[in-house]
Design an enzyme around this catalytic site. Structure first.
Site, PDB file in Angstrom:
ATOM      1  N   ASP A 301      40.636  41.653  49.067  1.00 32.71           N
ATOM      2  CA  ASP A 301      41.725  42.228  47.666  1.00 32.71           C
ATOM      3  C   ASP A 301      43.099  41.153  47.941  1.00 32.71           C
ATOM      4  OD1 ASP A 301      42.069  41.283  45.419  1.00 32.71           O
ATOM      5  OD2 ASP A 301      41.757  43.588  45.160  1.00 32.71           O
ATOM      6  N   ASP A 361      41.252  40.109  36.525  1.00 32.97           N
ATOM      7  CA  ASP A 361      40.580  42.035  36.486  1.00 32.97           C
ATOM      8  C   ASP A 361      40.678  41.827  34.689  1.00 32.97           C
ATOM      9  OD1 ASP A 361      41.329  42.139  39.427  1.00 32.97           O
ATOM     10  OD2 ASP A 361      42.536  43.717  38.523  1.00 32.97           O
TER      11      ASP A 361
END
Length: 460
Positions: A301, A361
């Protein structure tokens, strides 16, 4: 010192368009960056906050106001049934061209780029998605991505959206027990942010975890695969790694200070310089160690940090450094491990990752309270997931982000439908015992491997 940021845009085309019907698809830089097909008369979003500039924007820059910018690819539907025009790079192994489009009076769209791109005209009747899919077939072939190399994603349970970075070892164990009790088809149990001491100190546990390798062993003993999250190209300025090796980060050529890579994961962060031999070896050792623990599913990430421009050990572009980091990681985990990219510059990652997050997200709410279009929210994720459907089955397996189906999640039914339609990677991120009957039934139904078959087929 890295190559200078290009600042010259050369004209490519002047396209007559119907201002009332024409649309422009502008590809965002990384997973969370805004990607959408907008009317040609719309005002494209421009980042202004320092964190967003560092994370979401190529070269930490935004285009002039009112100008569309695609990172590596931009497509124009002129309207009225005219063929779609795609302006896309042939390769993304050294740089990623920025392609701009600006409407001028008289209904003409000026297209320019700061590096060479191909101009592809679609078959009559093609949609923007179909035209992008046609371009992507050629790009994927040159990037070495073939249908045979693309593997279906395993089903996953992820700790993040329930426990955030306060997750404990006991939280993982409780949900491992719940998977058995509820007979949920979870292949991979993924430990997310919170197990590590600091960004960069990935092998040092936080106070909430006493034995990460032992926990991984218990996951495997239960017949499930173990997954782990890292942000391997971020280095927290409060981390032990930075204290011991400040020369391992990307620096500003003018000041010698670390280049700002974002306020992330509870710390102000710099970018790891994967061209530094010792830093690259540390990066490899982290992943070799985790692989030795028994992890064979890796979510990497915030990896936009690998492409940030600045002074490095080697005189390379940010894109080249980013790809070197991906090569090191891929080699360390081996070809059989599954690799998911997130917060990732998209096109340069083709050929390295198995799956790719294609949107921001999600969150328990539909609209981001701030109104910021790349911040967590189901609406922002849904927009990107639909706009990037053409990537699935061509460049990688698309990851829309996790299911959140507990009762308090706003519009959970809408998000479940998006994942069902567009989710190549299916993951749950609820405390499983907290699901109601509907949430549990939907989780069970959606946690099935999705086919790698492309979602969009170009017209011939």
């Amino acid at each position: 010192m890295s190559a200078a940021v290009p600042d010259r845009f050369e004209p490519i085309a002047a396209l007559p368009v119907d201002p009332g019907l024409a649309r422009v698809h502008a590809e965002g830089w990384q997973s969370w960056s805004v990607t959408d097909a907008l009317p040609v008369t719309a005002v494209p979003y421009r980042a202004t906050l320092a964190n967003s500039l560092a994370m979401d924007c190529h070269y930490n820059q935004v285009p002039p106001e009112g100008v569309f910018q695609g990172e590596g690819v931009l497509a124009v539907d002129p309207g009225g049934g005219a063929p779609v025009h795609v302006f896309g790079t042939e390769r993304a192994d050294r740089t990623v061209p920025r392609v701009r489009a600006e409407l001028r009076p008289g209904g003409v769209l000026d297209v320019s780029a700061d590096a060479p791109v191909l101009h592809r005209v679609s078959a009559p009747g093609s949609s923007l998605q179909e035209a992008l899919a046609g371009w992507a077939d050629g790009f994927a072939a040159l990037a070495g991505v073939t249908p045979q190399r693309l593997r279906p994603a395993p089903t996953v349970w992820c700790s993040w959206y329930q426990y955030w970075n306060s997750v404990t070892e006991q939280d993982i164990t409780d949900n491992l027990d719940a998977m058995d009790e509820l007979e949920l088809p979870v292949d991979v149990v993924q430990i997310d942010d919170g197990y590590q001491a600091a960004p960069g100190d990935w092998l040092t546990p936080s106070g909430r975890f006493s034995d990460v390798p032992g926990l991984i062993g218990r996951i495997r003993d239960r017949g499930r695969r173990a997954g782990i999250w890292t942000a391997p190209l971020l280095v927290g300025l409060e981390s032990r790694l930075y204290a011991e090796h400040p020369d391992w980060v990307v620096t500003d050529p003018a000041t010698g200070e670390p280049v700002f890579a974002g306020d992330a994961i509870g710390d102000r962060c710099a970018a790891l310089d994967a061209t530094h031999p010792a830093a690259a070896e540390y990066l490899a050792e982290v992943f070799r160690t985790m692989r030795g623990w028994g992890v064979d599913y890796f979510k990497i990430d915030f990896i936009y940090a690998g492409a940030i421009e600045g002074r490095r050990h080697a005189d390379v572009t940010g894109v080249q450094a980013y790809r070197e980091a991906l090569r090191v990681i891929r080699e360390a985990i081996g070809p059989d491990s599954y690799l998911l990219g997130c917060g990732a510059p998209q096109l340069p990652a083709a050929g390295f990752v198995d799956a790719m997050r294609v949107g921001p997200d999600i969150a328990a709410y539909w609209f981001a309270p701030s109104g910021h279009p790349s911040e967590p929210s189901q609406h922002n994720a849904d927009r990107n997931v639909r706009a990037r459907a053409w990537q699935h089955g061509r460049l990688w397996v698309n990851d829309p982000d996790c299911l959140m189906l507990r009762p308090e999640v706003e519009r959970r039914e809408d998000w479940a439908r998006t994942v069902a339609a567009y989710g190549g990677l299916r993951a749950s991120s609820d405390a499983l015992r907290g699901l109601d009957a509907w949430g549990l039934a939907q989780t069970r139904a959606l946690l099935v491997p999705a086919p790698v078959t492309p979602l969009v087929t170009p017209l011939s």
